[in-house]
Write a protein that holds these residues in place. Structure first.
Motif, PDB file in Angstrom:
ATOM      1  N   ALA A 155      99.289  65.837  17.814  1.00 31.88           N
ATOM      2  CA  ALA A 155      98.831  65.883  16.426  1.00 31.88           C
ATOM      3  C   ALA A 155      98.475  67.285  16.005  1.00 31.88           C
ATOM      4  O   ALA A 155      98.694  67.671  14.874  1.00 31.88           O
ATOM      5  N   SER A 162      96.263  63.873   7.196  1.00 32.63           N
ATOM      6  CA  SER A 162      95.995  63.517   8.591  1.00 32.63           C
ATOM      7  C   SER A 162      97.304  63.187   9.286  1.00 32.63           C
ATOM      8  O   SER A 162      98.247  62.681   8.657  1.00 32.63           O
ATOM      9  N   TYR A 163      97.346  63.451  10.577  1.00 37.03           N
ATOM     10  CA  TYR A 163      98.508  63.078  11.378  1.00 37.03           C
ATOM     11  C   TYR A 163      98.821  61.595  11.230  1.00 37.03           C
ATOM     12  O   TYR A 163      99.986  61.183  11.238  1.00 37.03           O
ATOM     13  N   TYR A 164      97.806  60.789  11.064  1.00 39.85           N
ATOM     14  CA  TYR A 164      97.998  59.341  11.050  1.00 39.85           C
ATOM     15  C   TYR A 164      98.478  58.822   9.701  1.00 39.85           C
ATOM     16  O   TYR A 164      98.710  57.617   9.555  1.00 39.85           O
ATOM     17  N   ASP A 165      98.657  59.705   8.709  1.00 41.50           N
ATOM     18  CA  ASP A 165      99.231  59.242   7.452  1.00 41.50           C
ATOM     19  C   ASP A 165     100.643  58.707   7.658  1.00 41.50           C
ATOM     20  O   ASP A 165     101.016  57.664   7.139  1.00 41.50           O
ATOM     21  N   LYS A 175     102.486  60.172  10.787  1.00 45.94           N
ATOM     22  CA  LYS A 175     102.848  60.684  12.110  1.00 45.94           C
ATOM     23  C   LYS A 175     104.090  61.570  12.055  1.00 45.94           C
ATOM     24  O   LYS A 175     104.823  61.696  13.029  1.00 45.94           O
ATOM     25  N   TRP A 209     101.721  66.821   8.382  1.00 45.84           N
ATOM     26  CA  TRP A 209     100.290  67.003   8.168  1.00 45.84           C
ATOM     27  C   TRP A 209     100.024  68.463   7.850  1.00 45.84           C
ATOM     28  O   TRP A 209     100.895  69.312   8.011  1.00 45.84           O
ATOM     29  N   GLN A 254      93.005  67.263   9.122  1.00 36.82           N
ATOM     30  CA  GLN A 254      93.857  67.864  10.147  1.00 36.82           C
ATOM     31  C   GLN A 254      93.427  69.300  10.449  1.00 36.82           C
ATOM     32  O   GLN A 254      93.691  69.825  11.523  1.00 36.82           O
ATOM     33  N   TYR A 305      89.805  56.712  13.032  1.00 39.01           N
ATOM     34  CA  TYR A 305      90.575  57.662  13.839  1.00 39.01           C
ATOM     35  C   TYR A 305      89.705  58.841  14.281  1.00 39.01           C
ATOM     36  O   TYR A 305      88.694  59.160  13.659  1.00 39.01           O
ATOM     37  N   ASP A 341      90.750  62.157  14.259  1.00 38.41           N
ATOM     38  CA  ASP A 341      91.881  62.985  13.840  1.00 38.41           C
ATOM     39  C   ASP A 341      91.484  64.337  13.252  1.00 38.41           C
ATOM     40  O   ASP A 341      92.340  65.077  12.772  1.00 38.41           O
TER      41      ASP A 341
END
Length: 692
Positions: free
Chosen positions: A4, A532-535, A537, A540, A562, A586, A588
């Motif tokens: 990430a 965020s990375y989790y938006d 993947k 970011w 991030q 998360y 993150d």
């Protein structure tokens, strides 16, 4: 380090670069294409009439910037052409003899920079009603070049000899010298050794001086008497004699010292009454162009006036040591017809200055885009909100400096995929600029990806008292640019004060890694990214990524997930808050400040917080400031001095030395400052103060 963070929205850049950003062709994934044997230039070449200042907008458009892609200049034809966009400013209203419209012929000569041999030469033209044209050349890479540009009116007054590397002038053919037809423009552009596509802007300036003769006695009885010059001085004709130069050297960009000749222009009537003399309250008698040195010099001039070209001279004005200089205007004025021995001589460096109404107020989309397109307009006042969602890319792109002032309650709304593109400088004040919120599905966003508000590729950017909202729900990088409220390229200087910028990706993002040379100054600003990375993947971003030679942040607040602030330059932080937070569910959050690619940071105060320790070591808290090589193995950046501030953990650098990962906490040993532990604070563990 985790995947990430390894990318963190900062694309790779392994290309060889010139100052104006020349990547290796075909290197969208960081790899060079050894089979590529040509290169492309894209020039935005302008004959400017604002002072005699050379403006070089960097008209770069970058290719393939996402987490896994490199920032490159695009190669739209992919054939190694040299593409040159040539622009000349529009007519100048009442300002006399300086509109550039007569220079319809553009001649281009390309030379090998080492041998100085001619490589190629071609002729192009401007439409008489237009001040721009586009040309193409095709040249090999791996060599350095000199490119000479010469613009003039069609005809045989000026001759460009590409083999002799000269421009020559035949004054005997200037038989209508009260005319723009003898105006001309020149520039020699040095191109260092090329390794791929080139984007560069060129501004031509005059190798000639303009000589203006004005008088304030045209209404005197003695002048308008029937046996003198007649009513309205209708019978007045004049001629000028002088010494001037006949040859201009392309490579020295100056006159040939051995080419001085005697010049005598024929008797001609004075310019039309519609031509305004440069000095108020005086009327034109005559105007000429002379080829003169680039540096200030002097010349003897003589003007003779009569009412009959075959009769006796009635008035003679002798001017010894008149100052002249290329791209300057020399004005000689007084009561030239009645008191020819009493006059004033000035050398006006504002030869090119406009004399027209260059401000406009707009309250419609059509009015705004028209003002952007009009090169005569420098200042645009937006008096109420404007919806620009139907404006095209071309309508939102402008090639001359603009100042856009929004009323405090005015908002400009851009379409989801559009942005304002400034090629040669922008000052933006007041109001709000935003774009349409994301309404597409994730698949549609993935297919398109890019959202920005402002792209600036040349000149300087100044933003003051503005709110910028770049769709906080959009979390994708573009196919050719990073999504950012503001993206700036290469040598652009950026100054942002008292502004609020919110973005789903970058709020401000430098483009042109390793070649960016501008200075970035942020004062009293709030910057926030929700990336965020989790938006997704896939993409970011830091809240702000700053490239350039120098950066300064004064009392700013920068907030991200991030990461908050990524620096790749020499930077100073003077107060403010810089922090990250974990999004719900998360872990993150990354660094409040990341230092990479040889960044050097001095901290003179501020608060720095991040919730997680990413170092894997005991750093006395969490990773608020980190120097590392996470960004595709770029060199690490470092803190060089701290004189104040609060920190959630001690700043540190992590790098590999002889293949072994090493983490080193920044030490204050030997300085006048030291770390003091903060007890009872859930966020800040250390404060740096002067040693007691």
């Amino acid at each position: 380090m985790s995947g990430a963070h390894r990318c963190s929205g900062v694309p790779r850049s392994n290309s060889n670069h010139l100052h104006f950003y020349i990547p290796e062709a075909g290197a969208s994934d960081g790899r060079s294409d050894s089979a590529f044997t040509g290169f492309r230039f894209q020039f935005n070449c302008m004959i400017m009439r604002k002072s005699n200042i050379l403006l070089l907008p960097a008209a770069a458009m970058l290719l393939a910037t996402s987490c896994s892609q490199e920032e490159l200049v695009p190669n739209p034809a992919s054939d190694g052409n040299v593409n040159i966009s040539v622009s000349l400013p529009k007519a100048m209203g009442t300002r006399a003899f300086a509109d550039g419209l007569s220079a319809t012929q553009l001649q281009v000569a390309v030379y090998d920079a080492t041998t100085e041999n001619l490589v190629t030469s071609q002729d192009y033209s401007f439409d008489p009603s237009s001040l721009s044209t586009t040309i193409s050349l095709s040249l090999a890479q791996g060599r350095a070049y000199k490119i000479a540009f010469f613009a003039s009116a069609a005809g045989d007054v000026y001759t460009l000899d590409t083999n002799a590397k000269t421009i020559s002038v035949d004054y005997t053919k200037m038989t209508a010298y009260n005319s723009n037809d003898y105006d001309c423009f020149y520039k020699l552009e040095d191109i260092p050794t090329v390794t791929g596509p080139v984007t560069r802007s060129v501004t031509l300036t005059r190798p000639v001086a303009q000589i203006n003769w004005g008088t304030n006695d045209l209404d005197e009885g003695a002048v308008i008497a029937d046996d003198n010059y007649g009513a309205g001085a209708a019978k007045l004709v004049s001629k000028m004699t002088a010494k001037a130069y006949s040859t201009f050297n392309l490579f020295t960009s100056d006159v040939d010292a051995d080419s001085q000749v005697d010049v005598e222009f024929p008797y001609l009537a004075r310019p039309a009454a519609t031509e305004a003399f440069p000095v108020e309250d005086y009327d034109y008698v005559s105007m000429q162009y002379l080829l003169v040195p680039q540096e200030s010099s002097v010349v003897d001039l003589k003007l003779e006036a009569t009412n009959d070209a075959t009769g006796a001279v009635q008035s003679t004005v002798l001017v010894t040591n008149a100052p002249v200089q290329a791209n300057y205007r020399t004005n000689i004025y007084g009561a030239l017809l009645t008191t020819p021995s009493n006059f004033t001589v000035t050398k006006d460096k504002n030869f090119l200055s406009p004399d027209y109404n260059n401000e406009v107020k707009v309250d419609t989309p059509e009015g705004f885009t028209a003002a952007l397109a009009d090169t005569r307009i420098e200042k645009i006042e937006v008096t109420k909100s404007i919806d620009l969602s139907d404006a095209t890319d071309d309508e939102l792109t402008f090639y001359t400096p603009k100042r856009i002032e929004l009323a405090d309650d005015a908002q400009i709304t851009l379409a989801t995929e559009k942005c304002l593109t400034a090629k040669d400088g922008l000052v933006l004040t007041g109001g709000t600029i935003s774009n349409e919120p994301t309404t597409r599905s994730a698949a549609e966003s993935e297919a398109y990806k890019h959202k920005s508000l402002i792209h600036i590729t040349g000149g300087d950017l100044v933003v003051d008292g503005v709110t910028l909202i770049n769709d906080p729900n959009h979390h994708y990088h573009g196919n050719t640019y990073n999504s950012a409220a503001i993206a700036y390229w290469n040598d652009v200087n950026v100054t942002i004060t008292n502004s609020r910028i919110i973005s789903g990706m970058f709020t401000i993002c430098g483009m042109g890694r390793n070649v960016a040379s501008g200075e970035i100054i942020l004062t009293d600003c709030y910057l926030e990214s929700s990336s965020s990375y989790y938006d997704n993947k896939s993409n970011w971003a830091y809240a702000a990524r700053i490239f350039g030679s120098k950066a300064e942040l004064n009392n700013c607040e920068v907030k991200g997930i991030q990461g908050a602030l990524s620096l790749e330059c020499d930077a100073t932080i003077n107060g403010g808050k810089y922090y990250t937070y974990n999004s719900e569910g998360y872990t993150d959050a990354y660094y409040a400040v990341q230092l990479t690619n040889n960044a050097r940071l001095t901290i003179n105060g501020g608060e720095f917080y991040a919730p997680n320790n990413r170092s894997g070591e005991d750093i006395g808290g969490t990773s608020c400031i980190a120097g590392n090589d996470n960004d595709v193995n770029l060199p690490v950046g470092r803190v060089v001095a701290i004189t104040g501030g609060k920190f959630s953990g001690k700043p540190y650098v992590t790098e590999k030395i002889d293949g072994v990962k090493t983490t080193e906490v920044f030490s204050l040993e030997g300085s006048d400052y030291q770390y003091f532990a903060i007890d009872g604070d859930d966020q800040y563990k250390w404060e740096v103060k002067k040693a007691e």
